[in-house]
Scaffold this motif. Structure first.
Motif, mmCIF file in Angstrom:
data_model
loop_
_atom_site.group_PDB
_atom_site.id
_atom_site.type_symbol
_atom_site.label_atom_id
_atom_site.label_comp_id
_atom_site.label_asym_id
_atom_site.label_seq_id
_atom_site.Cartn_x
_atom_site.Cartn_y
_atom_site.Cartn_z
ATOM 1 N N ALA A 1 4.228 -2.688 -14.831
ATOM 2 C CA ALA A 1 4.828 -3.589 -13.480
ATOM 3 C C ALA A 1 4.081 -3.000 -12.396
ATOM 4 C CB ALA A 1 6.136 -3.670 -13.547
ATOM 5 N N CYS A 2 3.845 -4.034 -11.600
ATOM 6 C CA CYS A 2 3.310 -3.316 -10.224
ATOM 7 C C CYS A 2 4.237 -3.107 -9.173
ATOM 8 C CB CYS A 2 2.314 -4.724 -9.507
ATOM 9 S SG CYS A 2 3.391 -6.089 -9.009
ATOM 10 N N ASP A 3 5.427 -2.957 -9.511
ATOM 11 C CA ASP A 3 6.572 -2.436 -8.453
ATOM 12 C C ASP A 3 7.029 -1.174 -8.910
ATOM 13 O OD1 ASP A 3 7.781 -3.194 -11.038
ATOM 14 O OD2 ASP A 3 9.251 -4.541 -9.988
ATOM 15 N N LEU A 4 6.083 -0.424 -9.670
ATOM 16 C CA LEU A 4 6.571 0.956 -9.790
ATOM 17 C C LEU A 4 5.812 2.078 -9.050
ATOM 18 C CD1 LEU A 4 6.379 0.462 -13.644
ATOM 19 C CD2 LEU A 4 8.533 0.492 -12.448
ATOM 20 N N PRO A 5 6.305 2.230 -7.845
ATOM 21 C CA PRO A 5 5.497 3.196 -6.865
ATOM 22 C C PRO A 5 5.410 4.706 -7.230
ATOM 23 C CG PRO A 5 7.571 2.182 -6.008
ATOM 24 C CD PRO A 5 7.399 1.610 -7.153
ATOM 25 N N LEU A 6 6.566 4.844 -7.888
ATOM 26 C CA LEU A 6 6.655 6.444 -8.480
ATOM 27 C C LEU A 6 5.968 6.837 -9.645
ATOM 28 C CD1 LEU A 6 10.348 7.198 -7.273
ATOM 29 C CD2 LEU A 6 8.008 7.413 -5.781
ATOM 30 N N LEU A 7 5.388 5.903 -10.394
ATOM 31 C CA LEU A 7 4.761 5.965 -11.775
ATOM 32 C C LEU A 7 3.563 6.750 -11.643
ATOM 33 C CD1 LEU A 7 4.713 4.995 -14.757
ATOM 34 C CD2 LEU A 7 3.182 3.283 -14.028
ATOM 35 N N ILE B 1 11.857 3.941 -0.888
ATOM 36 C CA ILE B 1 10.921 4.744 -1.531
ATOM 37 C C ILE B 1 10.061 5.210 -0.503
ATOM 38 C CG2 ILE B 1 9.070 4.312 -3.257
ATOM 39 C CD1 ILE B 1 11.678 4.390 -4.726
ATOM 40 N N LYS B 2 9.880 4.371 0.662
ATOM 41 C CA LYS B 2 8.740 5.067 1.689
ATOM 42 C C LYS B 2 9.278 6.405 2.018
ATOM 43 C CE LYS B 2 6.693 0.961 3.639
ATOM 44 N NZ LYS B 2 6.638 -0.096 4.658
ATOM 45 N N GLU B 3 10.774 6.512 2.138
ATOM 46 C CA GLU B 3 10.959 7.671 2.687
ATOM 47 C C GLU B 3 10.879 8.806 1.547
ATOM 48 O OE1 GLU B 3 12.240 8.653 5.834
ATOM 49 O OE2 GLU B 3 11.463 6.792 6.182
ATOM 50 N N ASN C 1 0.801 -1.213 -0.141
ATOM 51 C CA ASN C 1 -0.057 0.090 0.064
ATOM 52 C C ASN C 1 0.877 1.181 -0.027
ATOM 53 O OD1 ASN C 1 -1.624 2.339 0.773
ATOM 54 N ND2 ASN C 1 -3.095 0.953 1.929
ATOM 55 N N TRP C 2 1.076 2.098 -1.097
ATOM 56 C CA TRP C 2 1.880 2.978 -1.229
ATOM 57 C C TRP C 2 1.065 4.384 -1.157
ATOM 58 C CZ3 TRP C 2 6.983 2.110 -1.363
ATOM 59 C CH2 TRP C 2 7.355 1.133 -1.826
ATOM 60 N N HIS C 3 -0.181 3.987 -1.816
ATOM 61 C CA HIS C 3 -1.049 5.393 -2.211
ATOM 62 C C HIS C 3 -2.401 5.194 -1.652
ATOM 63 C CE1 HIS C 3 2.041 6.617 -4.872
ATOM 64 N NE2 HIS C 3 2.199 5.413 -5.435
ATOM 65 N N GLY C 4 -2.668 4.443 -0.715
ATOM 66 C CA GLY C 4 -3.884 4.457 0.096
ATOM 67 C C GLY C 4 -4.700 3.255 -0.299
ATOM 68 N N THR C 5 -4.041 2.348 -1.265
ATOM 69 C CA THR C 5 -4.836 1.019 -1.606
ATOM 70 C C THR C 5 -3.625 0.445 -2.284
ATOM 71 O OG1 THR C 5 -6.434 0.111 -3.032
ATOM 72 C CG2 THR C 5 -5.083 1.804 -4.221
ATOM 73 N N GLU C 6 -4.027 -1.007 -2.379
ATOM 74 C CA GLU C 6 -2.910 -1.823 -2.849
ATOM 75 C C GLU C 6 -2.383 -1.576 -4.320
ATOM 76 O OE1 GLU C 6 -4.102 -6.186 -2.951
ATOM 77 O OE2 GLU C 6 -4.943 -5.842 -0.990
ATOM 78 N N GLN C 7 -1.140 -1.721 -4.554
ATOM 79 C CA GLN C 7 -0.470 -1.085 -5.724
ATOM 80 C C GLN C 7 -1.216 -1.628 -6.849
ATOM 81 O OE1 GLN C 7 1.209 1.406 -6.052
ATOM 82 N NE2 GLN C 7 2.496 1.363 -7.728
#
Length: 396
Positions: free
Chosen positions: A291-297, A384-386, A222-228
């Motif tokens: 891909a689902c591992d791009l949290p900054l997209l 990335i969390k930081e 959960n990066w943005h309030g929901t599952e990525q």
């Protein structure tokens, strides 16, 4: 004890899998046979259209030899070779001494955006009919080939459509009618047809990985309030007609039911198999794959990718600034990529990046390279969390 006999009827027996087929004709997705005129007129018309549209589209032309005499086989074919390849200075030449099947022809024309065909020798799924005073008998013999006439042209000396053509084409009055000399209008007709043939764009979130290096499902972070995986699916929804989560068969029931899924049917191949599975589901759409591992997209990166999409290329991709190679997992893969991916698989390759490197693609410089950052390990996750924490604080 004797086992009871099982009766299998023809109705019960299914010989072939129910596969979605690409919408191609005899040669390509967009093809027109030009009929009703001498070959020289057909060639001149094809030349004008190709010259005008080739800067934007990959154009192809189909004809037959007009030499009525028996001609000896060229080069090494005369010695018995079935195939000869000649690397010419300004083009490449393949000579075959074997019959090409319909599947072979489609494969050879798979990269073409449009194919113009001399209808005096070959057929196509759509037709352009030229009304020429000297080719009345020839056109009468081809009436059964006029299955999808999209344009009628009046050659010099012709003032109206032949009566037998009107009788064959019930809707002939609704078909555009120009003079053969109106080149600009004819080119505009083909340009409009090509614009309307742009494949629809669907979205695919790669959520089927096993996340071995991370130790837990990356798509569930959960990066943005929901599952990525759901965050990305919602993000793609602004750009795509439909969005799917790519997954393994055993995962499908664990996902939120409001999201559509594409189960892997090419198993054990990672992202390569996921992309192929999407094309197997719909070979006539382009697929925006992330891909689902791009949290900054973010939306800006996707908007830039879609705005700069080149439908004439195999794919539109971002350049990975670190490695200098195309980034295959935030890419728009066009329908023409499907046979290419299958071809690479048949040669023992399952790397989507290798396909991009060796294909005609549109390669983009990212507006913000951080948007392409992927996370594979717990250490990268904490970093990335930081970054996200600092970004959110700065936006308050």
């Amino acid at each position: 004890m004797k086992k009871p006999e099982v009766s299998v009827t023809l109705k019960d027996h299914k010989k072939h899998a129910a596969l979605a087929k690409p919408s191609t004709g005899n040669f390509g997705r967009n093809e027109w046979a030009i009929v009703g005129a001498p070959c020289v007129n057909i060639k001149l018309l094809a030349n004008d259209v190709i010259q005008a549209l080739s800067p934007k589209y990959k154009c192809a032309y189909v004809d037959a030899s007009h030499n009525d005499e028996v001609v000896s086989l060229p080069g090494r074919l005369a010695a018995g070779a079935y195939l000869e390849y000649v690397d010419q200075q300004n083009h490449h030449q393949f000579n075959y001494n074997t019959q090409l099947s319909p599947a072979d022809l489609k494969q050879n024309f798979s990269d073409a955006d449009m194919v113009l065909v001399n209808g005096n020798h070959q057929q196509a799924k759509a037709q352009v009919v030229i009304i020429h005073p000297n080719k009345v008998a020839s056109l009468q013999k081809r009436l059964d080939q006029l299955t999808n006439v999209q344009l009628i042209l009046l050659a010099e000396g012709a003032d109206d459509v032949f009566d037998f053509v009107k009788e064959t084409l019930i809707n002939w009055q609704q078909i555009p009618l120009y003079r053969l000399s109106e080149t600009d209008k004819i080119i505009a007709f083909f340009a409009e047809k090509m614009e309307l043939s742009k494949p629809p764009l669907k979205g695919l979130v790669l959520a089927g990985g096993q996340s071995l290096r991370m130790g837990h499902d990356k798509g569930a972070v959960n990066w943005h309030g929901t599952e990525q995986r759901y965050y990305l699916a919602d993000l793609l929804g602004s750009f795509c007609s439909e969005v799917y989560l790519s997954c393994r068969a055993e995962q499908a029931q664990t996902f939120d039911s409001q999201y559509q899924t594409v189960e892997d049917t090419f198993t054990g191949l990672g992202p390569f198999g996921a992309i192929l599975s999407a094309f197997r589901k719909d070979p006539n759409s382009a697929w925006l794959v992330v891909a689902c591992d791009l949290p900054l997209l973010d939306r800006l990166a996707l908007q830039y990718l879609v705005d700069n999409r080149d439908t004439s290329a195999v794919a539109t991709a971002y350049k990975n600034e670190t490695e200098g190679f195309p980034e295959p997992l935030i890419t728009i893969w066009e329908p023409r990529a499907y046979p290419r991916l299958l071809n690479y698989l048949s040669q023992g390759y399952s790397c989507p990046r290798k396909v991009l490197i060796n294909s005609d693609i549109k390669l983009l410089q990212a507006l913000d390279s951080k948007a392409l950052t992927n996370v594979n390990t717990p250490e990268e996750l904490e970093e990335i969390k930081e970054q996200l924490k600092i970004k959110n604080i700065s936006m308050q």
